[in-house]
Design an enzyme around this catalytic site. Structure first.
Site, PDB file in Angstrom:
ATOM      1  N   GLU A   1      -3.061   8.270   7.465  1.00 50.00           N
ATOM      2  CA  GLU A   1      -1.719   8.256   8.073  1.00 50.00           C
ATOM      3  C   GLU A   1      -0.649   8.719   7.077  1.00 50.00           C
ATOM      4  O   GLU A   1       0.252   7.950   6.704  1.00 50.00           O
ATOM      5  CB  GLU A   1      -1.389   6.863   8.595  1.00 50.00           C
ATOM      6  CG  GLU A   1      -2.258   6.456   9.765  1.00 50.00           C
ATOM      7  CD  GLU A   1      -1.798   5.165  10.434  1.00 50.00           C
ATOM      8  OE1 GLU A   1      -1.059   4.380   9.801  1.00 50.00           O
ATOM      9  OE2 GLU A   1      -2.169   4.949  11.594  1.00 50.00           O
TER      10      GLU A   1
ATOM     11  N   GLU B   1      -3.243  -8.110   6.986  1.00 47.68           N
ATOM     12  CA  GLU B   1      -3.695  -7.761   8.329  1.00 47.68           C
ATOM     13  C   GLU B   1      -4.691  -8.764   8.896  1.00 47.68           C
ATOM     14  O   GLU B   1      -5.461  -8.448   9.792  1.00 47.68           O
ATOM     15  CB  GLU B   1      -4.267  -6.342   8.321  1.00 47.68           C
ATOM     16  CG  GLU B   1      -3.161  -5.338   8.073  1.00 47.68           C
ATOM     17  CD  GLU B   1      -3.593  -3.892   8.151  1.00 47.68           C
ATOM     18  OE1 GLU B   1      -2.788  -3.074   8.620  1.00 47.68           O
ATOM     19  OE2 GLU B   1      -4.716  -3.588   7.723  1.00 47.68           O
TER      20      GLU B   1
ATOM     21  N   TRP C   1       1.699  -6.209  13.451  1.00 46.09           N
ATOM     22  CA  TRP C   1       2.909  -5.662  12.830  1.00 46.09           C
ATOM     23  C   TRP C   1       4.094  -5.538  13.781  1.00 46.09           C
ATOM     24  O   TRP C   1       5.115  -4.977  13.411  1.00 46.09           O
ATOM     25  CB  TRP C   1       2.597  -4.313  12.180  1.00 46.09           C
ATOM     26  CG  TRP C   1       1.734  -3.387  12.996  1.00 46.09           C
ATOM     27  CD1 TRP C   1       0.383  -3.228  12.880  1.00 46.09           C
ATOM     28  CD2 TRP C   1       2.139  -2.506  14.052  1.00 46.09           C
ATOM     29  NE1 TRP C   1      -0.079  -2.305  13.788  1.00 46.09           N
ATOM     30  CE2 TRP C   1       0.976  -1.840  14.516  1.00 46.09           C
ATOM     31  CE3 TRP C   1       3.370  -2.201  14.642  1.00 46.09           C
ATOM     32  CZ2 TRP C   1       1.002  -0.904  15.548  1.00 46.09           C
ATOM     33  CZ3 TRP C   1       3.393  -1.265  15.667  1.00 46.09           C
ATOM     34  CH2 TRP C   1       2.224  -0.632  16.109  1.00 46.09           C
TER      35      TRP C   1
ATOM     36  N   ARG D   1       0.843  -1.194   0.000  1.00 48.14           N
ATOM     37  CA  ARG D   1       0.000   0.000   0.000  1.00 48.14           C
ATOM     38  C   ARG D   1       0.882   1.249   0.000  1.00 48.14           C
ATOM     39  O   ARG D   1       2.083   1.167   0.216  1.00 48.14           O
ATOM     40  CB  ARG D   1      -0.963   0.013   1.186  1.00 48.14           C
ATOM     41  CG  ARG D   1      -0.309   0.097   2.553  1.00 48.14           C
ATOM     42  CD  ARG D   1      -1.374   0.230   3.661  1.00 48.14           C
ATOM     43  NE  ARG D   1      -0.757   0.183   4.971  1.00 48.14           N
ATOM     44  CZ  ARG D   1      -1.433   0.171   6.109  1.00 48.14           C
ATOM     45  NH1 ARG D   1      -2.744   0.220   6.119  1.00 48.14           N
ATOM     46  NH2 ARG D   1      -0.802   0.128   7.258  1.00 48.14           N
TER      47      ARG D   1
ATOM     48  N   GLU E   1      -8.173   5.412  15.369  1.00 46.93           N
ATOM     49  CA  GLU E   1      -7.853   3.979  15.369  1.00 46.93           C
ATOM     50  C   GLU E   1      -7.151   3.601  16.662  1.00 46.93           C
ATOM     51  O   GLU E   1      -6.291   4.343  17.147  1.00 46.93           O
ATOM     52  CB  GLU E   1      -6.845   3.650  14.257  1.00 46.93           C
ATOM     53  CG  GLU E   1      -7.335   3.745  12.850  1.00 46.93           C
ATOM     54  CD  GLU E   1      -6.213   3.374  11.861  1.00 46.93           C
ATOM     55  OE1 GLU E   1      -5.249   2.693  12.259  1.00 46.93           O
ATOM     56  OE2 GLU E   1      -6.297   3.796  10.708  1.00 46.93           O
TER      57      GLU E   1
END
Ligand code: GAL
Length: 669
Positions: A151, A355, A315, A112, A307
């Site tokens: 982010e 994820e 992670w 990403r 979040e």
């Protein structure tokens, strides 16, 4: 400009990625959201590829249906602009938009965020998508907020490609106007670095040895500004269409590449993502610090926790699941520190993708789980706290925080690689946290007059104006604690001559003639009353010139030399600490300094008990969070909002639990 909140009370929800699930799941999603009391979800964060199938070919069908379903369920939408990850067709058509590392390696699509923030094609396509979404959904009654990108800088904070190099030169031209001014600001008389034309200037790519420090510093500034320009372009496109809806982008706490203080003024409401770090010995202190920092970027206005996780993330090298009760404790800690929305990444734990082992509000195992039960319980808690929304956190102490100083102090080729900005900030923050003292963060140029105590950790780079502001605070009666390696350089990273700590020499009444850093692990002792306090990392040869010597080194390279000094200016005091004090030393000295400054904590400090006060509309709310394994008892009078019980005098908070009291009497000490 439009402000938060648009959802009554404390908003509750999370990232919702329905496109990862068959449509058959969607109705169940909404039913479960209602069961949990979810009031707002963020949709579309990584949906670009499924919204724009080919250049200019949009497929909004699925998002239309989701909007309507959520609206029917009474759930508001925070719509993401979906621009954080361009689709593979885009990268293939416009390969020049792929980011490049310092070493010249290209980063490919397939994960990403594979875009260069300076690439005109990327900005154009992202702005176009944001505008298109605003036109399509701007009037939908479910829409309450815009979530631009995601982010910024998380994976690619800086891009070193040729397009970025050209943009860097433009940025430098705007700052310095001509090459000679750049030469003098960068000190290029050194090592044959003199430039004769703009085209010779490049980003600080991999070099044989240390790149010019001011070039590196400007590169940090430029890279933060380039990401901000991406945000502003999308924001402006949306604002034109929906001028009344608040716009945010999610921060990541103390994230070095992006100057959030500089960004916050461009957002209607700030929002933050926070994840516990398993290896951190006090993750709840890390959480508190991140929350305080983000709140402070918008001068204390209520903010959105965009979040966090219901349990483990995926992670870290080892991903810890949350203990029973921890989900509520973490969530309400954020609320205590000013959050008016509690959201998670993500609604349903994914089945596929990188994820899939990240927790969600709905775990793989379904509803018969600790996580789901705690999610539902949290929904009830947040409902009970509705009246807290809009109130503000009270703090007596400010810790100065400055991204420019952070970037500059951690540049290479310095006296010691062990001077780490965040570590030093955390030392002081944690010592204050342990005393139960609530802290705001502030910029060096802010009005500091409301604070009883101001702490200045390693403000290595400071402008003349900011140094004067800090001095003005002390001259006006303020109490200051300043650490070593502050005031050393100007805005161009040029050393202030005549003795350290340059900009603060007069204020502190000291002159340092030489630094004496210590080897890793070495400790020095400092005499203080009958105790020997411990320091590490740094010592320096200091002459008191107007300051009183409070304590001296007992050993180390500077045995007998001053270690801690103070200088009075009327009612104000400027203290100076020349080493990295250990926890016990900070505990002892901060107790003394807080006492002298009249700093108040919401309750009498008790180990592991966090107490924060929010005030608003004539009401006062005391949050008490018990991080210990034993029941705690604190003084409070009022109504405990989570249980609805009246508290006469003494409030019992169960082990690992939280209480929130609407106070009828202020038991402040
Ligand atoms: C954040 C990101 C989310 C998700 C989350 C996992 O950095 O915004 O999309 O990846 O981390 O913890």
């Amino acid at each position: 400009m439009s402000s938060w909140p648009r959802v009554p009370g404390i908003a509750f929800g999370g990232d919702y990625n329905p496109e990862q699930w068959p449509e058959a799941t969607w109705e169940e999603d909404v039913a479960m959201m209602r069961e949990a009391g979810v009031s707002m979800v963020t949709v579309g964060v990584f949906s670009w590829a499924l919204l724009e199938r080919r250049e200019g070919e949009f497929d909004f069908g699925w998002l239309d249906r989701i909007f309507d379903l959520l609206h029917e369920g009474g759930i508001a939408v925070d719509l993401a602009t979906a621009t954080a990850s361009p689709p593979p067709w885009f990268s293939r058509a416009h390969p020049e938009t792929l980011p490049t590392t310092k070493d010249g390696a290209r980063l490919w699509p397939g994960s990403r965020q594979a875009y260069c923030p300076s690439a005109p094609r990327y900005r154009e396509a992202a702005t176009n998508l944001a505008r298109t979404l605003a036109v399509r959904y701007g009037k939908h009654p479910a829409l309450v907020m815009w979530h631009v990108n995601n982010e910024y800088g998380c994976h690619v904070p800086q891009c070193f490609c040729d397009v970025s190099a050209a943009a860097f030169r433009d940025w430098l031209k705007a700052r310095y106007h001509d090459v000679d001014t750049l030469n003098s600001a960068w000190g290029t008389a050194f090592w044959s670095q003199h430039y004769t034309a703009w085209d010779e200037v490049v980003p600080p790519r991999s070099t044989p040895t240390w790149a010019n420090p001011t070039q590196q510093l400007d590169w940090h500034r430029f890279s933060s500004d380039e990401l901000l320009a991406c945000f502003k372009a999308e924001r402006d496109a949306i604002r034109e269409v929906t001028p009344d809806l608040p716009i945010t982008t999610n921060f990541m706490g103390a994230f070095k590449p992006v100057d959030y203080f500089g960004w916050a003024e461009h957002e209607d409401v700030v929002s933050n993502d926070h994840y516990l770090i398993g290896a951190d010995p006090a993750p709840h202190v890390h959480l508190a610090m991140a929350a305080d920092l983000v709140r402070s970027t918008k001068h204390g206005a209520p903010w959105v926790l965009m979040e966090h996780s219901t349990s483990a993330v995926n992670w870290q090298p080892r991903n810890l699941a949350k203990q029973p009760g921890q989900l509520a404790r973490n969530s309400l800690q954020h609320v205590a520190r000013g959050a008016d929305a509690v959201c998670f990444f993500q609604w349903r734990a994914s089945r596929a993708g990188a994820e899939k082992f990240h927790s969600g509000m709905v775990p793989h195992a379904g509803a018969d789980t600790k996580v789901w039960r705690e999610v539902v319980e949290l929904g009830k808690h947040l409902k009970a706290l509705g009246e807290v929304a809009g109130s503000r956190v009270q703090a007596d102490v400010a810790v100065l925080f400055d991204w420019n100083a952070w970037w500059a102090v951690e540049l290479d080729s310095h006296p010691s690689a062990d001077v780490r900005y965040l570590a030093l900030v955390r030392d002081y923050y944690e010592a204050l946290w342990n005393r139960g003292v609530t802290v705001d963060f502030a910029r060096p140029g802010d009005d500091l007059s409301a604070y009883r105590l101001v702490v200045v950790p390693a403000l290595y780079l400071v402008t003349d104006g900011d140094a004067a502001n800090i001095a003005g605070y002390v001259r006006g009666g303020g109490q200051l604690v300043c650490t070593f390696f502050s005031g050393i350089v100007d805005q161009d990273d040029a050393v202030r001559l005549g003795g350290y700590p340059g900009a603060f020499r007069e204020l502190l009444g000291v002159r340092v003639e030489e630094f004496f850093p210590l080897l890793e692990g070495d400790v020095v002792h400092i005499s203080d009353d009958d105790d020997a306090l411990r320091g590490s990392v740094w010592t320096e040869a200091l002459h008191a010139e107007g300051a009183d010597v409070e304590a001296r080194y007992v050993d180390g390279p500077l045995a007998g030399w001053p270690a801690i000094t103070s200088r009075r200016h009327g009612d104000g005091i400027a203290r100076y600490v020349t080493t990295r004090l250990d926890e016990a030393a900070l505990e002892k000295l901060l107790a003394r300094w807080c006492e002298e400054a009249g700093v108040r904590a919401p309750i009498i400090a008790t180990a592991g008990i966090e107490a924060v006060r929010r005030r608003g509309d004539g009401a006062s709310y005391l949050f008490v969070i018990n991080h210990t394994q034993q029941e705690a008892q604190v003084q409070a009078v009022g109504e405990e909002l989570l249980s609805g019980r009246t508290v006469g005098d003494s409030l019992r908070v169960p082990a690992g639990g939280v209480a929130v009291v609407r106070e009828t009497k202020n038991t402040e000490k």
